[in-house]
Design a protein around this motif. Sequence first.
Motif, PDB file in Angstrom:
ATOM      1  N   LEU A 151       0.832  -1.196   0.000  1.00 51.39           N
ATOM      2  CA  LEU A 151       0.000   0.000   0.000  1.00 51.39           C
ATOM      3  C   LEU A 151       0.871   1.251   0.000  1.00 51.39           C
ATOM      4  O   LEU A 151       0.602   2.220  -0.721  1.00 51.39           O
ATOM      5  CB  LEU A 151      -0.919  -0.004   1.217  1.00 51.39           C
ATOM      6  CG  LEU A 151      -1.898   1.168   1.344  1.00 51.39           C
ATOM      7  CD1 LEU A 151      -2.829   1.226   0.132  1.00 51.39           C
ATOM      8  CD2 LEU A 151      -2.705   1.056   2.630  1.00 51.39           C
ATOM      9  N   LEU A 152       1.948   1.223   0.794  1.00 48.89           N
ATOM     10  CA  LEU A 152       2.895   2.338   0.799  1.00 48.89           C
ATOM     11  C   LEU A 152       3.548   2.497  -0.571  1.00 48.89           C
ATOM     12  O   LEU A 152       3.730   3.615  -1.074  1.00 48.89           O
ATOM     13  CB  LEU A 152       3.965   2.108   1.869  1.00 48.89           C
ATOM     14  CG  LEU A 152       5.100   3.141   1.945  1.00 48.89           C
ATOM     15  CD1 LEU A 152       4.545   4.534   2.236  1.00 48.89           C
ATOM     16  CD2 LEU A 152       6.116   2.733   3.017  1.00 48.89           C
ATOM     17  N   ALA A 153       3.884   1.361  -1.208  1.00 47.03           N
ATOM     18  CA  ALA A 153       4.463   1.408  -2.548  1.00 47.03           C
ATOM     19  C   ALA A 153       3.478   1.997  -3.549  1.00 47.03           C
ATOM     20  O   ALA A 153       3.875   2.739  -4.459  1.00 47.03           O
ATOM     21  CB  ALA A 153       4.889   0.008  -2.987  1.00 47.03           C
ATOM     22  N   SER A 154       2.199   1.680  -3.390  1.00 49.39           N
ATOM     23  CA  SER A 154       1.177   2.219  -4.290  1.00 49.39           C
ATOM     24  C   SER A 154       1.100   3.743  -4.172  1.00 49.39           C
ATOM     25  O   SER A 154       1.012   4.447  -5.181  1.00 49.39           O
ATOM     26  CB  SER A 154      -0.189   1.599  -3.968  1.00 49.39           C
ATOM     27  OG  SER A 154      -0.171   0.205  -4.153  1.00 49.39           O
ATOM     28  N   VAL A 155       1.115   4.235  -2.930  1.00 51.29           N
ATOM     29  CA  VAL A 155       1.076   5.682  -2.713  1.00 51.29           C
ATOM     30  C   VAL A 155       2.322   6.346  -3.314  1.00 51.29           C
ATOM     31  O   VAL A 155       2.238   7.400  -3.955  1.00 51.29           O
ATOM     32  CB  VAL A 155       0.967   6.004  -1.209  1.00 51.29           C
ATOM     33  CG1 VAL A 155       1.076   7.507  -0.963  1.00 51.29           C
ATOM     34  CG2 VAL A 155      -0.349   5.473  -0.651  1.00 51.29           C
ATOM     35  N   THR A 156       3.470   5.714  -3.120  1.00 52.29           N
ATOM     36  CA  THR A 156       4.718   6.253  -3.681  1.00 52.29           C
ATOM     37  C   THR A 156       4.664   6.289  -5.199  1.00 52.29           C
ATOM     38  O   THR A 156       5.086   7.273  -5.820  1.00 52.29           O
ATOM     39  CB  THR A 156       5.918   5.404  -3.214  1.00 52.29           C
ATOM     40  OG1 THR A 156       5.942   5.351  -1.790  1.00 52.29           O
ATOM     41  CG2 THR A 156       7.225   6.001  -3.713  1.00 52.29           C
ATOM     42  N   LEU A 157       4.151   5.235  -5.806  1.00 52.21           N
ATOM     43  CA  LEU A 157       4.030   5.190  -7.261  1.00 52.21           C
ATOM     44  C   LEU A 157       3.052   6.247  -7.774  1.00 52.21           C
ATOM     45  O   LEU A 157       3.247   6.809  -8.858  1.00 52.21           O
ATOM     46  CB  LEU A 157       3.585   3.802  -7.714  1.00 52.21           C
ATOM     47  CG  LEU A 157       4.696   2.747  -7.799  1.00 52.21           C
ATOM     48  CD1 LEU A 157       4.107   1.348  -7.879  1.00 52.21           C
ATOM     49  CD2 LEU A 157       5.602   3.026  -8.996  1.00 52.21           C
TER      50      LEU A 157
END
Length: 203
Positions: free
Chosen positions: A174-180
């Motif tokens: 989920l954190l990676a999704s926000v970063t992307l």
Amino acid sequence: MEYSDDKLATPPESETPSMASSRVNCFVGDVALRVSLFAATLVGVVFMVTSKQTELVAVPGAPVGVKIPLTAKFNQEPAFVYLVIALLIACLYSIIKIVAMFSKVFKPTFSKKLLLHFALLDVLIFGVVVSATGAAGAVGYVGWKGDGHVGWSKICPIYDKFCGHTAKSIAMSLLASVTLFWLSMLSIFSLYKRARDQLIQAN
């Protein structure tokens, strides 16, 4: 007036200090987000692939009071496998992008065509990671809450370690999704800034 990719690869003589400062800020922000993406995806993969737990469980058809050892592993659930693949793709992409950016450290800008390719890849990988996060999250929720309507029992009270690892992996994805998402916005903004600066210089 048209600009070739070769001309775009080097900063124009008419570039103002504010334009140069903006490019540097975008570069620093992009690198910071890429490093964050790499860390989040790598940690997410580690948590997921280490989510293995064996417990004694009563199974239908077995004599009353008899329990057999059953192992819960991430590769038994397609949604979790999909999440691992998506995170690995995003992790590899972040490494490639960081290397590509630092290979251009002596050239303050990328060509417009390369910026466009990276922007499209950011959006594509963002979609892949988001879909994998949603699929894994749905399976994790069923494992945590169960579903009485179809007779699916909760497994997290039994496989607490396994569920803990998968929950942490989903949180990292989920954190990676926000970063992307922010990387996609930054890539689009960089293309917008490039087009605006060209118009200013042309006029």
